[in-house]
Design a protein around this motif. Sequence first.
Motif, mmCIF file in Angstrom:
data_model
loop_
_atom_site.group_PDB
_atom_site.id
_atom_site.type_symbol
_atom_site.label_atom_id
_atom_site.label_comp_id
_atom_site.label_asym_id
_atom_site.label_seq_id
_atom_site.Cartn_x
_atom_site.Cartn_y
_atom_site.Cartn_z
ATOM 1 N N ILE A 185 0.864 -1.182 0.000
ATOM 2 C CA ILE A 185 0.000 0.000 0.000
ATOM 3 C C ILE A 185 0.901 1.233 0.000
ATOM 4 C CG2 ILE A 185 -1.642 1.371 1.360
ATOM 5 C CD1 ILE A 185 -2.650 -1.270 2.540
ATOM 6 N N VAL A 186 0.675 2.146 -0.934
ATOM 7 C CA VAL A 186 1.382 3.433 -0.931
ATOM 8 C C VAL A 186 0.339 4.516 -0.663
ATOM 9 C CG1 VAL A 186 2.806 5.060 -2.226
ATOM 10 C CG2 VAL A 186 3.127 2.592 -2.546
ATOM 11 N N GLU A 187 0.601 5.323 0.350
ATOM 12 C CA GLU A 187 -0.343 6.358 0.781
ATOM 13 C C GLU A 187 0.430 7.642 1.032
ATOM 14 O OE1 GLU A 187 -3.009 8.271 1.043
ATOM 15 O OE2 GLU A 187 -4.216 6.566 1.750
ATOM 16 N N ASN A 188 -0.237 8.757 0.891
ATOM 17 C CA ASN A 188 0.364 10.040 1.262
ATOM 18 C C ASN A 188 0.797 9.989 2.730
ATOM 19 O OD1 ASN A 188 -0.445 12.793 2.743
ATOM 20 N ND2 ASN A 188 0.508 13.252 0.784
ATOM 21 N N GLU A 189 1.999 10.465 3.025
ATOM 22 C CA GLU A 189 2.546 10.289 4.386
ATOM 23 C C GLU A 189 1.770 11.083 5.440
ATOM 24 O OE1 GLU A 189 4.377 12.528 6.439
ATOM 25 O OE2 GLU A 189 4.231 14.231 5.055
ATOM 26 N N ALA A 190 1.169 12.194 5.055
ATOM 27 C CA ALA A 190 0.373 12.952 6.027
ATOM 28 C C ALA A 190 -0.924 12.204 6.359
ATOM 29 C CB ALA A 190 0.066 14.347 5.496
ATOM 30 N N TYR A 195 -3.730 8.856 10.388
ATOM 31 C CA TYR A 195 -4.287 7.563 10.794
ATOM 32 C C TYR A 195 -3.505 6.973 11.969
ATOM 33 C CZ TYR A 195 -6.870 3.221 10.135
ATOM 34 O OH TYR A 195 -7.705 2.145 10.322
ATOM 35 N N GLY A 196 -2.179 7.139 11.916
ATOM 36 C CA GLY A 196 -1.352 6.660 13.024
ATOM 37 C C GLY A 196 -1.657 7.376 14.324
ATOM 38 N N GLU A 197 -1.873 8.682 14.257
ATOM 39 C CA GLU A 197 -2.222 9.445 15.462
ATOM 40 C C GLU A 197 -3.614 9.065 15.972
ATOM 41 O OE1 GLU A 197 -0.603 11.373 17.387
ATOM 42 O OE2 GLU A 197 1.161 12.049 16.272
ATOM 43 N N LYS A 198 -4.548 8.821 15.047
ATOM 44 C CA LYS A 198 -5.900 8.443 15.437
ATOM 45 C C LYS A 198 -5.915 7.090 16.150
ATOM 46 C CE LYS A 198 -10.385 8.085 15.637
ATOM 47 N NZ LYS A 198 -11.050 8.647 16.826
ATOM 48 N N LYS A 199 -5.125 6.143 15.652
ATOM 49 C CA LYS A 199 -5.134 4.788 16.217
ATOM 50 C C LYS A 199 -4.232 4.638 17.437
ATOM 51 C CE LYS A 199 -5.344 0.933 14.085
ATOM 52 N NZ LYS A 199 -6.690 0.407 14.399
ATOM 53 N N GLY A 219 2.216 18.810 4.579
ATOM 54 C CA GLY A 219 1.002 18.163 4.106
ATOM 55 C C GLY A 219 0.050 18.009 5.274
ATOM 56 N N ALA A 220 -1.174 17.608 4.994
ATOM 57 C CA ALA A 220 -2.136 17.403 6.070
ATOM 58 C C ALA A 220 -2.926 16.129 5.831
ATOM 59 C CB ALA A 220 -3.095 18.588 6.182
ATOM 60 N N GLY A 221 -3.194 15.412 6.917
ATOM 61 C CA GLY A 221 -4.094 14.272 6.889
ATOM 62 C C GLY A 221 -5.337 14.654 7.668
ATOM 63 N N ILE A 222 -6.506 14.344 7.121
ATOM 64 C CA ILE A 222 -7.770 14.821 7.682
ATOM 65 C C ILE A 222 -8.620 13.632 8.140
ATOM 66 C CG2 ILE A 222 -9.875 16.147 7.204
ATOM 67 C CD1 ILE A 222 -8.106 17.363 4.787
ATOM 68 N N ILE A 223 -9.003 13.645 9.392
ATOM 69 C CA ILE A 223 -9.925 12.645 9.924
ATOM 70 C C ILE A 223 -11.276 13.325 10.148
ATOM 71 C CG2 ILE A 223 -10.446 11.067 11.837
ATOM 72 C CD1 ILE A 223 -8.026 10.099 10.338
ATOM 73 N N MET A 224 -12.309 12.838 9.451
ATOM 74 C CA MET A 224 -13.659 13.378 9.597
ATOM 75 C C MET A 224 -14.589 12.257 10.044
ATOM 76 S SD MET A 224 -13.813 15.703 6.120
ATOM 77 C CE MET A 224 -15.453 16.331 6.442
ATOM 78 N N ASN A 225 -15.348 12.515 11.109
ATOM 79 C CA ASN A 225 -16.263 11.499 11.644
ATOM 80 C C ASN A 225 -15.544 10.185 11.927
ATOM 81 O OD1 ASN A 225 -18.636 13.163 11.462
ATOM 82 N ND2 ASN A 225 -18.625 12.803 9.256
ATOM 83 N N GLY A 226 -14.304 10.290 12.388
ATOM 84 C CA GLY A 226 -13.540 9.113 12.755
ATOM 85 C C GLY A 226 -12.891 8.382 11.603
ATOM 86 N N VAL A 375 0.676 3.456 8.048
ATOM 87 C CA VAL A 375 0.665 2.590 6.855
ATOM 88 C C VAL A 375 0.818 1.117 7.227
ATOM 89 C CG1 VAL A 375 1.283 4.191 5.012
ATOM 90 C CG2 VAL A 375 3.090 3.258 6.438
ATOM 91 N N ALA A 376 1.522 0.829 8.328
ATOM 92 C CA ALA A 376 1.591 -0.554 8.804
ATOM 93 C C ALA A 376 0.197 -1.037 9.207
ATOM 94 C CB ALA A 376 2.558 -0.680 9.978
ATOM 95 N N ALA A 377 -0.574 -0.151 9.857
ATOM 96 C CA ALA A 377 -1.946 -0.490 10.250
ATOM 97 C C ALA A 377 -2.825 -0.726 9.025
ATOM 98 C CB ALA A 377 -2.532 0.609 11.123
ATOM 99 N N PHE A 378 -2.668 0.095 7.982
ATOM 100 C CA PHE A 378 -3.418 -0.132 6.743
ATOM 101 C C PHE A 378 -3.168 -1.552 6.220
ATOM 102 C CE2 PHE A 378 -3.137 4.648 5.646
ATOM 103 C CZ PHE A 378 -4.361 4.894 6.233
#
Length: 393
Positions: A185-190, A195-199, A219-226, A375-378
């Motif tokens: 899986i390749v994902e944007n690092e933000a 996701y890492g901070e959420k989990k 960059g930014a990663g966005i968590i909406m409604n969990g 990304v490990a969690a993904f």
Amino acid sequence: MHVTWNQQLVKKENKSLVLSLIISHSPISRADIAQQSGLNKGTVSSLVSELLEEQLIYESGPGESSGGRRPVMLLFNQGAGYSIGLDLGVNYIFGVLTDLQGNIVVQKNEKYKNSSFEETLQLIQKVISFLISAAPSSPYGIVGIGIGAPGIVNKEGDILLAPNLGWKNISLKTEIENVYNVPVIVENEANAGAYGEKKFGSGKHFDHLVYVSAGIGIGAGIIMNGELYNGFNGYSGEVGHMTIDRNGIKCICGNKGCWELYASEQALLSKAQIVNINNKTELSLGELMERARNGEQAVITLLEEIGQNLAIGIINIIHTFNPQQIIIGNRLAAAKQWIEPQVQSTINNFTLPFHQTDIKINFSDLTLPASALGVAAFSSENFLKSRLQMNKE
């Protein structure tokens, strides 16, 4: 007996529910699973038997009795397989090997600079191979590899543009899958960091948060409604390239006045060179922080300015998304001592009052590699999902 598609789907959903309850409530009895899930005891017993056979769970000694025989307790087998997560920075590669519940078994850090794609690929493979060799014996081995990359990544895992790496249209997923023959899986690092901070990090108790990855770029990663928000094509979060000065500096993305030109680690290092601190042609973030700790005012002023500029972009994010929490992560989080007061005061002074209600501004815990864990969690979750799709007739 013929099993219909609907019956198969219901069974998969029930099996997923049972496994989720075991993961989140270990140790738990079959009776408690039936009570919490609403499934009958026969269904629970059948699904538990499958999960035991697949070695995704195991039985432990008897639990507390509420009258009658003491129940056999069930636990998630987090060591059934292992996942690899890589945070691909502009000047570093940080990798973790985790069990299926995100516990770090071993980690590896490699620094590099101004490397070609081919050289960077070799370093990525070096880190992955080291982590694979360190994995304990398990029923499923390495179940997947996740890579967080600093750039625009589409839903197929192609890196369309990574300006700070100088990459365009790179199929990193295919390159790594061809070598290791496991799902990648390749994902944007933000996004991975959010996701890492959420989990695993300070975002655990928030369902609306924005993780600001402040490194060489932003960059930014966005968590909406969990849930992680990716946008229509998967390109959300490229906040480092939002314009904060339309007549400003030219960015390598082609735009002018991008936020990351004023508030990133690269902005700090560039400014330090311009003001000619100590007549050195090349400085590092670590060296600048050491000088700030020693009371060098010129360096402290630069760090405070970065904090103010960081806050300007964060104010735009707050006004746009109205989050419960902003988490500032990546390398600039190490400079929290000098940046945080400026970020907080600027936000307090320039954010609309009703947007400030109950919002938390946090800095990442430097011991938590949020992007690599994300990304490990993904990868771990994709493995478990794929196992549950293998329904037994």
